[in-house]
Enzyme design. Structure first.
Site, PDB file in Angstrom:
ATOM      1  N   SER A 161      -6.947  12.502   5.147  1.00 15.99           N
ATOM      2  CA  SER A 161      -5.717  11.729   4.919  1.00 15.99           C
ATOM      3  C   SER A 161      -5.375  10.873   6.132  1.00 15.99           C
ATOM      4  CB  SER A 161      -4.544  12.663   4.632  1.00 15.99           C
ATOM      5  OG  SER A 161      -4.779  13.418   3.484  1.00 15.99           O
ATOM      6  N   GLU A 243       0.274  24.223   8.350  1.00 15.38           N
ATOM      7  CA  GLU A 243       0.244  23.171   7.329  1.00 15.38           C
ATOM      8  C   GLU A 243       0.964  23.650   6.060  1.00 15.38           C
ATOM      9  OE1 GLU A 243      -3.732  21.918   6.338  1.00 15.38           O
ATOM     10  OE2 GLU A 243      -3.044  20.457   4.864  1.00 15.38           O
TER      11      GLU A 243
HETATM   12  C1  LIG Z   1      -3.944  14.603  -1.537  1.00 11.40           C
HETATM   13  C2  LIG Z   1      -4.970  15.390  -0.767  1.00 11.40           C
HETATM   14  C3  LIG Z   1      -5.041  15.232   0.608  1.00 11.40           C
HETATM   15  C4  LIG Z   1      -6.010  15.934   1.349  1.00 11.40           C
HETATM   16  N1  LIG Z   1      -6.084  15.732   2.707  1.00 11.40           N
HETATM   17  C5  LIG Z   1      -7.038  16.364   3.426  1.00 11.40           C
HETATM   18  C6  LIG Z   1      -7.191  16.104   4.835  1.00 11.40           C
HETATM   19  O1  LIG Z   1      -6.442  15.314   5.433  1.00 11.40           O
HETATM   20  N2  LIG Z   1      -8.177  16.716   5.510  1.00 11.40           N
HETATM   21  C7  LIG Z   1      -9.022  17.611   4.901  1.00 11.40           C
HETATM   22  O2  LIG Z   1      -9.877  18.159   5.600  1.00 11.40           O
HETATM   23  N3  LIG Z   1      -8.920  17.877   3.576  1.00 11.40           N
HETATM   24  C8  LIG Z   1      -7.951  17.271   2.818  1.00 11.40           C
HETATM   25  N4  LIG Z   1      -7.838  17.524   1.457  1.00 11.40           N
HETATM   26  C9  LIG Z   1      -8.828  18.385   0.827  1.00 11.40           C
HETATM   27  C10 LIG Z   1      -8.298  19.738   0.355  1.00 11.40           C
HETATM   28  O3  LIG Z   1      -8.080  20.601   1.448  1.00 11.40           O
HETATM   29  C11 LIG Z   1      -9.329  20.296  -0.630  1.00 11.40           C
HETATM   30  O4  LIG Z   1      -9.330  19.425  -1.764  1.00 11.40           O
HETATM   31  C12 LIG Z   1      -9.005  21.705  -1.080  1.00 11.40           C
HETATM   32  O5  LIG Z   1      -9.165  22.611  -0.015  1.00 11.40           O
HETATM   33  C13 LIG Z   1      -9.904  22.151  -2.266  1.00 11.40           C
HETATM   34  O6  LIG Z   1     -11.252  21.916  -1.969  1.00 11.40           O
HETATM   35  P1  LIG Z   1     -12.181  21.097  -2.999  1.00 11.40           P
HETATM   36  O7  LIG Z   1     -11.487  19.843  -3.374  1.00 11.40           O
HETATM   37  O8  LIG Z   1     -13.523  20.997  -2.405  1.00 11.40           O
HETATM   38  O9  LIG Z   1     -12.210  22.003  -4.318  1.00 11.40           O
HETATM   39  P2  LIG Z   1     -13.197  23.227  -4.586  1.00 11.40           P
HETATM   40  O10 LIG Z   1     -13.252  24.106  -3.398  1.00 11.40           O
HETATM   41  O11 LIG Z   1     -14.467  22.703  -5.144  1.00 11.40           O
HETATM   42  O12 LIG Z   1     -12.397  24.005  -5.729  1.00 11.40           O
HETATM   43  C14 LIG Z   1     -12.444  23.604  -7.102  1.00 11.40           C
HETATM   44  C15 LIG Z   1     -11.622  24.609  -7.908  1.00 11.40           C
HETATM   45  O13 LIG Z   1     -12.217  25.930  -7.797  1.00 11.40           O
HETATM   46  C16 LIG Z   1     -11.252  26.880  -7.370  1.00 11.40           C
HETATM   47  N5  LIG Z   1     -11.854  27.859  -6.466  1.00 11.40           N
HETATM   48  C17 LIG Z   1     -12.743  27.599  -5.460  1.00 11.40           C
HETATM   49  N6  LIG Z   1     -13.057  28.758  -4.826  1.00 11.40           N
HETATM   50  C18 LIG Z   1     -12.343  29.748  -5.412  1.00 11.40           C
HETATM   51  C19 LIG Z   1     -12.224  31.157  -5.190  1.00 11.40           C
HETATM   52  N7  LIG Z   1     -12.904  31.779  -4.217  1.00 11.40           N
HETATM   53  N8  LIG Z   1     -11.386  31.867  -5.984  1.00 11.40           N
HETATM   54  C20 LIG Z   1     -10.680  31.259  -6.984  1.00 11.40           C
HETATM   55  N9  LIG Z   1     -10.762  29.912  -7.243  1.00 11.40           N
HETATM   56  C21 LIG Z   1     -11.577  29.179  -6.470  1.00 11.40           C
HETATM   57  C22 LIG Z   1     -10.204  26.049  -6.610  1.00 11.40           C
HETATM   58  O14 LIG Z   1      -8.950  26.700  -6.601  1.00 11.40           O
HETATM   59  C23 LIG Z   1     -10.176  24.752  -7.394  1.00 11.40           C
HETATM   60  O15 LIG Z   1      -9.321  24.895  -8.517  1.00 11.40           O
HETATM   61  C24 LIG Z   1      -6.889  16.842   0.691  1.00 11.40           C
HETATM   62  C25 LIG Z   1      -6.800  17.009  -0.699  1.00 11.40           C
HETATM   63  C26 LIG Z   1      -5.851  16.298  -1.427  1.00 11.40           C
HETATM   64  C27 LIG Z   1      -5.784  16.497  -2.916  1.00 11.40           C
END
Ligand SMILES: Cc1cc2nc3c(=O)[nH]c(=O)nc-3n(C[C@H](O)[C@H](O)[C@H](O)COP(=O)(O)OP(=O)(O)OC[C@H]3O[C@@H](n4cnc5c(N)ncnc54)[C@H](O)[C@@H]3O)c2cc1C
Length: 394
Positions: A161, A243
């Protein structure tokens, strides 16, 4: 426990209101009230105004240039700022990397970085997520090797972000490929150098709140690792708690009219002055109870914390509760407004109407960023309820 404001707290609230009335730039407040995004420069402008007032770091202790406010004062400041249409303070420096530099940084790092965060000179971004490392963050692959007089970083981050505006990135990097959590370090990387490239990710709404960030032989100074080599997981987890504590607050519930007032306006009232639709009335009542319970729980936690600023796994409870209630409000608001709630811009729609669909859309992200709601539930299960460990994410 007394949840009412004391006379001193009420006087403080008056001071905050007067400050916002006199100092908050009208153009910024107007954009926020109209549900429009504001520019990076506006955030910096507001931070400078807060800094000049001595309120540049509302959540920090005085010794590091903060206000030293009590949790109740912070709550008042946040509520009044939201009601006036003030921008949130930029979280990356003030609410994320600043507190961990206080806790894990050495005195030289504290003196170097903290004043520049309070004054708004440095804009920070968060380099945690990678294409193959989101919820399972410890799978991250961005490599950081010792190149003698500096660190050399190669790899890529995603969803960073505000990276396109950032001066610095606090980054989790892999410094030992033979271990998982114990092979991660926390390093501060300057963004203005040839080895760093940001590519903004364009959203359906046309804006780009986040980027892909590429590090190709990027350099970081040897002194800019916070915490020990391979000890970054502990630092990084503490930062996530800070955070999340910022994501469970009253702002998640949104400002403006409450849903019962909206329903009376759009759906109408029966002959007893109640919301005309009984089913909607029941659902609104449930939502208002949820919202009140959430706010009272925050106030109780603040009173019990008695100024202890170190967050804990409780922040996961607050984050889930605050973001759910916020999404519930956004859903009800759209339903109550009907087609008027789909107005994007233009004079045919009121401020509340333009905000409705934007709030509903942007609210979807709140149960993902900072760790998804499922991951928060896993943390609560493991760290608060003591249930068997089924995940490595917390
Ligand atoms: C608006 C926005 C701003 C962001 N800004 C930043 C930033 O500035 N810096 C940064 O580093 N990141 C940022 N992120 C990233 C954010 O931290 C990740 O999107 C988030 O941690 C989820 O990871 P992923 O998208 O890879 O989803 P995934 O990890 O692929 O998860 C997909 C789905 O599977 C579920 N899931 C995964 N593992 C498990 C488990 N063990 N048990 C149960 N359910 C599970 C999740 O809950 C989710 O519903 C941002 C995201 C958004 C939407």
């Amino acid at each position: 426990m007394d949840l009412n404001f004391s006379p001193a707290e009420l006087a403080f609230r008056d001071e905050v209101r007067a400050f916002l009335r006199e100092q908050l730039p009208a153009d910024i407040a107007q954009r926020i009230r109209n549900g429009l995004s504001i520019r990076a420069d506006d955030y910096r402008r507001w931070q400078t105004i807060l800094y000049r007032k001595g309120w540049g770091a509302p959540t920090w202790p005085k010794q590091f240039g903060g206000t030293g406010w009590s949790p109740v004062q912070l709550h008042i400041f946040d509520e009044e700022s939201a009601a006036a249409g003030a921008p949130r303070t930029i979280p990356f420096g003030l609410k994320m990397v600043g507190p961990v530099i206080m806790a894990f940084g050495n005195p030289t790092q504290q003196q170097r970085w903290l004043p520049r965060i309070v004054s708004g000179e440095d804009w920070w971004c968060q380099g945690y997520s990678e294409p193959g490392a989101g919820s399972d963050l410890a799978s991250l692959q961005t490599k950081c090797v010792d190149a003698g007089d500096h660190w050399l970083i190669n790899g890529s981050k995603i969803w960073t972000s505000g990276a396109q505006y950032a001066d610095w990135c606090f980054c989790l990097v892999r410094t030992d490929t033979t271990k998982k959590h114990e092979g991660i370090s926390f390093v501060l990387i300057p963004m203005h150098q040839p080895g760093v490239e940001t590519r903004p990710i364009k959203l359906i709404a046309g804006n780009s709140p986040f980027c892909e960030t590429f590090f190709t032989d990027a350099k970081a100074a040897k002194d800019d690792m916070v915490g020990p080599l391979n000890g970054g997981w502990t630092v990084g987890k503490r930062l996530l708690q800070h955070e999340r504590s910022g994501q469970g607050g009253g702002r998640m519930l949104g400002g403006g009219l409450s849903v019962d007032e909206l329903a009376k306006k759009y759906v109408g009232v029966d002959d007893q002055g109640r919301i005309a639709d009984p089913d909607l009335r029941t659902r609104i009542t449930r939502h208002l109870i949820d919202a009140r319970a959430h706010m009272l729980t925050i106030q109780r936690a603040m009173a019990e914390a008695k100024g202890n600023v170190n967050p804990s796994a409780t922040t996961s409870v607050m984050k889930n509760s605050g973001t759910w209630v916020g999404q519930e409000k956004a859903e009800l608001t759209l339903e109550i407004m009907g087609s008027q709630g789909l107005g994007w811009e233009g004079d045919a729609f009121s401020r509340e109407e333009r905000e409705a669909v934007r709030g509903w859309l942007s609210g979807k992200a709140t149960t993902i960023f900072g760790g998804s709601q499922e991951i928060q539930a896993n943390i609560v299960s493991k760290r608060i309820l003591g249930l068997p460990d089924t995940t490595q994410n917390g």
